[in-house]
Design a protein around this motif. Sequence first.
Motif, PDB file in Angstrom:
ATOM      1  N   ASP A   1       2.987   1.203   2.315  1.00 23.09           N
ATOM      2  CA  ASP A   1       1.941   0.957   3.303  1.00 23.09           C
ATOM      3  C   ASP A   1       1.164   2.223   3.647  1.00 23.09           C
TER       4      ASP A   1
ATOM      5  N   ASP B   1       9.345  -6.046   6.298  1.00 20.14           N
ATOM      6  CA  ASP B   1       8.243  -5.097   6.091  1.00 20.14           C
ATOM      7  C   ASP B   1       7.843  -4.425   7.396  1.00 20.14           C
TER       8      ASP B   1
ATOM      9  N   TYR C   1       2.471  -4.374   8.733  1.00 17.24           N
ATOM     10  CA  TYR C   1       2.663  -5.494   7.824  1.00 17.24           C
ATOM     11  C   TYR C   1       1.451  -5.536   6.886  1.00 17.24           C
TER      12      TYR C   1
ATOM     13  N   ASN D   1       6.230  -7.881   0.063  1.00 22.07           N
ATOM     14  CA  ASN D   1       6.390  -6.430   0.095  1.00 22.07           C
ATOM     15  C   ASN D   1       7.391  -6.037   1.177  1.00 22.07           C
ATOM     16  N   LYS D   2       8.535  -5.502   0.753  1.00 22.27           N
ATOM     17  CA  LYS D   2       9.582  -5.083   1.684  1.00 22.27           C
ATOM     18  C   LYS D   2       9.592  -3.557   1.779  1.00 22.27           C
ATOM     19  N   ASP D   3       9.797  -3.046   2.980  1.00 17.90           N
ATOM     20  CA  ASP D   3       9.848  -1.589   3.152  1.00 17.90           C
ATOM     21  C   ASP D   3      11.113  -1.001   2.538  1.00 17.90           C
TER      22      ASP D   3
END
Length: 453
Positions: free
Chosen positions: A67, A224, A230, A236-238
Motif C-alpha cells: 500500500d 489488509d 485498505y 491484498n493482505k498486509d
Amino acid sequence: MNYSTLKKGLAASFVALIGVTTLANAQDASTTSSAKVFGGRGQYRSWSIGVNGGVLSPFVAIGGTNDFKNADVNLGYGISLRKQLGHAFGLEGNIFRGKISGTNKDAVGGVQNGVKEFETEVGYAADIRGVVNVATVDFLRRQNSVNFFVSAGYGLIAFAPKVTNANGSVVDWKDKATGPANDKHDAKTYVKEAYIPVGVGVKFKVSERVSFNLGYTMHFLDNDNLDGVYANGASNKDKFSYGSAGLEFSLGSKSKPNLDWVNPLALMYDELKDPSLRQEVDALKNRVANVEKSVEDLKKDSDGDGVADQFDKCPGTPAGTAVDGSGCPLPKVEAQVTAPTAGNLTGFETIQFEFNSSVLKTDSYPTLDKLSSVLRENGGKVTVKGYASSEGTTAYNLKLSKDRANSVKTYLVNSGVNASQVATKGLGEANPIASNDTEEGRIQNRRVESARN
C-alpha cells in the motif's frame, strides 16, 4: 534510524561472532559426549530461551503488492522459548514488539491512495512455530558449530496504525479499535489479527550454553489493515518482515550435551573413524582367526574314526573300524548284529532316523516287528540304545538320543511286548560308527541299537 549504519553494524557483529565461534569450537574440540546415538531425548538438554533484536519492515523479501511505496526500518525486539523434540525438529514460542512504518515519498506528489505515510505500533505479536534444522556446515563433526534452520507457524498480532492523510490530518487507531460487533462505544486499545510466520536463519555455537542466531521471518496477515489503508482489492493482505540477531541460552544440566547441536550421523561417523575403535576391531579379527584355527585343530581326525585326535586314545585305527567315544575299537561282543532270529536274541538291524528327528521311519517297521515277535514268544529283556550325530549341543543330542530310544520302546510295547522287557538308554554323540565330518557318516550315527541284557 540510518539504514546504512545498521547494515554496517550487523556485518561487524557477524564477523566478530564468526571469530568467537571459531575460538569456542577450538576450545571445545577435545570435549567428548557420553550421549549415545539411540539413547533417547532424556540424555540431552532440550530447552532453551532466547532474546533478540532487529529491524521491522512493511516489505518482505518475496515482493508482492504494498500500500506504500517506501519502507522505513524500525527497531523490533523479542524473546523466545524452544523445546527441541529431536535432532532436527523443535517447537518454539515467540513474542516480540516494535514499530512498522512506511511512506509514499517516491509516489507522485508524495501521496498514494490518499495518504502520505503510516506508523503502526505493534503492541505484541505472539506465535508458536515448528523449527527444522536443515543443514550444517560442520556435517562430519561430533557436535555441529553452525546450523541452518527454517520455521513456520501461527500467531496473533495486536497493533494500532496511525495514518497521515494527503491533507495532513492524522488518524490514530490506538484506543479506538472497535470490538467484535463493530460497536464504536466498545473501543479496544489494539486491532488484533491472525498471521502466519515463515522464516529462515542460521545459528552459530558460541559455547556449550550459548548460540548466536541470525534470522529473517516474513509475517502474512489475515487482513489488509496493518498499515491503516485498505487498497488494491480485498485479496491484498498486509505483510511485514523481521530481520533479527540474538542470543540463545540452553537450559538444564551442564553434564548433558545440547540436543540442538548433536548430529547423530556425525556421531556414528566419528565413532567409526575413532583409531582406538579401529584397533579394537583389528584385535577382534585376530582373536576370531585364532579361535577358528583352534576349532579346526579340535576337529582334526587323522585316522577318520570320528573321534578328534586330542580325544583319540587309539590313534591310527584302520578305516571302517567301529570305535567307542575314546577312539578305540569296540569289543566284538558289542559289534552291530543283524535282525534277531527266534531263540537267539542278540540284537537287530540299526534303526536310522532323519536329521533332528525321533520319529520312526516306515522302513524300520519290519525289523521292529521281528524283534517284537522274538520278545513275545521267547521272553527275555533287551536294552535299546539311542545315538545322535554331532550337530547341535551335547545336551541337546543326549535328549534326542533318549527320545529315539523311547520311540523304539513305544513301538514294541504297542505291538504287545511287556514294558518291563525293554530298557532304554540315550548315549548322545558317543560311540559313532562313522565319521561325523561327512553327511554320510552323520546319517549312520543317527540310529538306535539293541543288546540283550
